[in-house]
Scaffold this motif. Structure first.
Motif, mmCIF file in Angstrom:
data_model
loop_
_atom_site.group_PDB
_atom_site.id
_atom_site.type_symbol
_atom_site.label_atom_id
_atom_site.label_comp_id
_atom_site.label_asym_id
_atom_site.label_seq_id
_atom_site.Cartn_x
_atom_site.Cartn_y
_atom_site.Cartn_z
ATOM 1 N N LEU B 306 -8.358 -15.984 -4.577
ATOM 2 C CA LEU B 306 -7.448 -15.517 -3.535
ATOM 3 C C LEU B 306 -6.080 -15.174 -4.155
ATOM 4 N N ALA B 307 -5.702 -15.938 -5.184
ATOM 5 C CA ALA B 307 -4.434 -15.634 -5.870
ATOM 6 C C ALA B 307 -4.525 -14.274 -6.581
ATOM 7 N N VAL B 308 -5.699 -13.960 -7.089
ATOM 8 C CA VAL B 308 -5.902 -12.649 -7.726
ATOM 9 C C VAL B 308 -5.728 -11.546 -6.683
ATOM 10 N N ALA B 309 -6.390 -11.728 -5.538
ATOM 11 C CA ALA B 309 -6.291 -10.728 -4.467
ATOM 12 C C ALA B 309 -4.839 -10.577 -4.021
ATOM 13 N N ARG B 310 -4.142 -11.702 -3.899
ATOM 14 C CA ARG B 310 -2.748 -11.658 -3.458
ATOM 15 C C ARG B 310 -1.889 -10.851 -4.439
ATOM 16 N N ASN B 311 -2.098 -11.093 -5.724
ATOM 17 C CA ASN B 311 -1.289 -10.390 -6.719
ATOM 18 C C ASN B 311 -1.451 -8.874 -6.573
ATOM 19 N N PHE B 312 -2.673 -8.428 -6.372
ATOM 20 C CA PHE B 312 -2.908 -6.989 -6.244
ATOM 21 C C PHE B 312 -2.371 -6.424 -4.932
ATOM 22 N N VAL B 313 -2.555 -7.167 -3.849
ATOM 23 C CA VAL B 313 -2.057 -6.656 -2.560
ATOM 24 C C VAL B 313 -0.523 -6.594 -2.581
ATOM 25 N N GLU B 314 0.104 -7.584 -3.214
ATOM 26 C CA GLU B 314 1.566 -7.517 -3.390
ATOM 27 C C GLU B 314 1.957 -6.267 -4.173
ATOM 28 N N PHE B 315 1.172 -6.000 -5.204
ATOM 29 C CA PHE B 315 1.431 -4.812 -6.035
ATOM 30 C C PHE B 315 1.418 -3.549 -5.172
ATOM 31 N N PHE B 316 0.390 -3.401 -4.354
ATOM 32 C CA PHE B 316 0.289 -2.174 -3.547
ATOM 33 C C PHE B 316 1.368 -2.117 -2.468
ATOM 34 N N ASN B 317 1.707 -3.249 -1.885
ATOM 35 C CA ASN B 317 2.804 -3.250 -0.920
ATOM 36 C C ASN B 317 4.090 -2.757 -1.569
ATOM 37 N N ASP B 318 4.249 -3.162 -2.812
ATOM 38 C CA ASP B 318 5.448 -2.801 -3.553
ATOM 39 C C ASP B 318 5.446 -1.326 -3.947
ATOM 40 N N GLU B 319 4.288 -0.810 -4.301
ATOM 41 C CA GLU B 319 4.209 0.524 -4.888
ATOM 42 C C GLU B 319 3.842 1.644 -3.915
ATOM 43 N N SER B 320 3.381 1.294 -2.708
ATOM 44 C CA SER B 320 3.067 2.329 -1.721
ATOM 45 C C SER B 320 4.306 3.180 -1.468
ATOM 46 N N CYS B 321 4.137 4.504 -1.422
ATOM 47 C CA CYS B 321 5.310 5.346 -1.195
ATOM 48 C C CYS B 321 5.714 5.348 0.269
ATOM 49 N N GLY B 322 4.850 4.807 1.120
ATOM 50 C CA GLY B 322 5.199 4.641 2.518
ATOM 51 C C GLY B 322 5.050 5.888 3.370
ATOM 52 N N GLN B 323 4.514 6.927 2.771
ATOM 53 C CA GLN B 323 4.423 8.211 3.463
ATOM 54 C C GLN B 323 3.404 8.210 4.593
ATOM 55 N N CYS B 324 2.292 7.497 4.406
ATOM 56 C CA CYS B 324 1.269 7.538 5.461
ATOM 57 C C CYS B 324 0.921 6.134 5.973
ATOM 58 N N THR B 325 0.525 6.080 7.228
ATOM 59 C CA THR B 325 0.344 4.812 7.921
ATOM 60 C C THR B 325 -0.790 3.939 7.395
#
Ligand code: FMN
Ligand code: SF4
Ligand code: FES
Lengths: 176, 400
Positions: B306-325
């Motif tokens: 679960l810590a592995v999954a969290r690290n990656f999901v944090e990564f994508f939250n951080d790196e998403s450009c936010g353009q699409c929903t």
């Protein structure tokens, strides 16, 4: 460089615009060079850049805020960014983070009161085979331990007192 | 690390200059034909056929055409391009020059991630050397009309800029927000001109094909995945580093070489990739099975999935450009779900909803970032369901 010398700034932006072209494509290289010089993008620098490239300042601001390595707020002389992505996480980035905070007396996200150091996070630096890794300005340090945190910071302090350009930090060689 | 060189036999055997000398002696169409027949597929992750890409750019109309070397290498766990850029530098520029000749372009741009800025002086010195040798510049190797030069441009710490249309936006001085495709860069890329975007490794392999012919690539690998692949191995293993393996190699062999055979699981393809449990270590690294840009992150016996999954999901939250929903909202919702799982407060129906959300993100996101962002979570949730549902409930689980 502080207080900001407006004339020098203007001259510098003009020089950069000549080098990279007075076109929209030149925007990022110009901002990168200004960031390198001032360690952040002062409002006046963004304004000058906008004027020279014929852009609205808001457009320059929109670009500046998109990229992690461009800062619109003043940062320390040495911006330290520790990688928090998985391979570094598994190799002890938390211990390195605690040590950095201990040595500098400020938490991540902040700058030391003397304006020398800022602490922040970054994502994978492409050094996962030598994790954990961190950046000090442009310089990469790998295989960082609690002990080497101290040495890295000492290297920065020495560089400041001997007026060495921050890009010429001493310390372990960057691994390729 | 130079010590890694002998782990890369195919790459180490390539001699700079050989590909261009061959290319100067044949027509651009012949170069494209050799690359097409070799079956070379893009090494940046998506695996698009390089010959097809070059043919499309060659056929596109327009005065100016561009060759972009994608050296953004932002995928977590990937560092093989760093090695090519530092130790096989000439071949990277040679591959770009070759692509220029093949499509009729004169301008090459290396989009180098800002994290690799320390490589710039080295890259510039090799460029200067090649100009002196007549391998860059005007009338390369004395061939009339064979003009090509390379410029280095830097990124500034944004993962999404590795996506080819975001990369082009960034080069044009904009926020690195992906464009709608089509049009594809091969017809409308940098400054609206036909543009080939290739990964560093793809360009180096193209040199081998041009110098030695299509069969050179096909002599290793599989029918649909010809050639060698560089793998970046990190995590819980005794010998992390860059390795060369033929495409089609079972994951187990890679783990053996890198000293990670006791792994509980392996994340293949970085944050955008999938998590492969121990029972599936016989699966092969190839476009047909486990497709990857080369990241192999070894997860040792005690790892908390679960810590592995969290690290990656944090990564994508951080790196998403936010353009699409789907991407912006979806990754925030996955993060909230992971927090619930961590506290042991996530019901099975909630977990199923999260997995369904992941499927929507894969289908509805605008670019590859959002489309691949739920992969890690979904694969971990399917292979380690008991472990993650038991989290925070005094039941470590740890079984597939
Ligand atoms: C979010 C995202 C990041 C990417 N990052 C990279 C990268 O760092 N390097 C790369 O070569 N391709 C990257 N790609 C793939 C590129 O869009 C493109 O497919 C690739 O550069 C094409 O080159 P190839 O055909 O030689 O692989 C990325 C794609 C996405 C969606
Ligand atoms: S999928 Fe994510 S990164 Fe891609 S365009 Fe949408 S918000 Fe941006
Ligand atoms: S995960 Fe830290 S350098 Fe790759």
């Amino acid at each position: 460089m502080d207080p900001l010398d407006r004339h020098r700034l203007t001259a510098e932006v003009v020089m950069l615009a000549e080098k990279y072209g007075r076109t929209r494509s030149g925007l990022l290289p110009i901002l990168q060079a200004l960031q390198n010089h001032y360690r952040f993008l002062p409002d006046a620098a963004m304004q000058e850049t906008a004027d020279l490239l014929g852009l609205h300042p808001v457009e320059v601001y929109a670009v500046a805020t998109f990229y992690r390595f461009l800062d619109i707020e003043r940062k320390g002389r040495f911006m330290i960014r520790l990688c928090r992505t998985l391979s570094c996480d598994m190799k002890g980035k938390d211990a390195v983070a605690r040590q950095l905070e201990l040595e500098l007396g400020v938490p991540f996200g902040q700058t030391t009161p003397d304006g020398r150091f800022s602490l922040g996070w970054c994502n994978c630096l492409g050094m996962c085979d030598h994790a954990p890794a961190l950046l000090v300005n442009d310089r990469v340090f790998t295989g960082v331990t609690r002990e080497s945190v101290f040495n890295i910071l000492q290297g920065c302090r020495r560089a400041l007192s001997s007026q060495v350009a921050p890009g010429r930090l001493e310390g372990p060689d960057v691994s390729r | 690390m130079s010590a890694g060189r002998n782990r890369l036999p195919t790459f180490a055997a390539l001699i700079p200059g050989a590909a261009l000398r061959r290319a100067a002696a044949v027509s651009p169409g012949d170069i494209r034909d050799a690359v097409r027949r070799s079956g070379l597929r893009g090494r940046g992750g998506a695996g698009f056929l390089t010959g097809v890409k070059w043919n499309l750019a060659a056929a596109a109309g327009g005065q100016e055409k561009y060759v972009i070397c994608n050296a953004d290498e932002g995928e977590p766990g990937t560092f093989k391009d760093r090695l090519l850029l530092s130790d096989f530098t000439e071949l990277v520029f040679e591959g770009m020059t070759l692509a220029g000749r093949a499509i009729g372009g004169r301008c090459g741009i290396v989009y180098l991630r800002g994290e690799y800025r320390y490589l710039v002086p080295h890259l510039e010195s090799i460029l200067a050397k090649r100009r002196t040798k007549g391998l860059l510049g005007r009338e390369i190797l004395g061939v009339n009309g064979f003009d090509f030069d390379v410029e280095i441009r830097l990124g500034s710490g944004a993962y999404v800029c590795g996506e080819e249309t975001a990369l082009i936006e960034s080069l044009e001085g904009h926020r690195g927000e992906p464009r709608n495709r089509p049009p594809y860069p091969v017809t409308m890329g940098f400054r609206g001109c036909p543009t080939v975007v290739n990964n560093v490794e793809t360009l180096v392999l193209a040199c081998g094909v041009a110098a030695h012919g299509p069969e050179w690539l096909r002599s290793v690998g599989t029918e649909d995945s010809p050639g060698p692949k560089l793998l970046s191995v990190s995590g819980d293993c005794t010998r992390p580093g860059v390795y060369e393996f033929p495409l089609g190699t079972p994951l187990r062999d890679v783990l053996g070489a890198a000293g990670g055979s006791d792994a509980k699981a392996v994340q293949v393809g970085g944050a955008a990739g999938v998590c492969v449990p121990r029972s599936q270590f016989g699966r092969r690294l190839s476009y047909e099975d486990l497709s990857t840009g080369g990241a192999v992150i070894v997860l040792g016996p005690g790892r908390d999935m679960l810590a592995v999954a969290r690290n990656f999901v944090e990564f994508f939250n951080d790196e998403s450009c936010g353009q699409c929903t789907p991407c912006r909202y979806g990754n925030a919702a996955l993060m909230a779900g992971i927090e619930k799982l961590e506290q042991g407060r996530c019901s099975i129906s909630e977990l199923n909803d999260l997995l369904a959300l992941g499927e929507t993100m894969q289908l509805a996101s605008k670019c590859g970032l959002g489309q691949t962002s739920p992969n890690a979570f979904r694969s971990i949730a399917s292979h380690f369901r008991g472990e993650i549902l038991g989290h925070g409930q005094g039941n470590g689980g740890g079984h597939e």
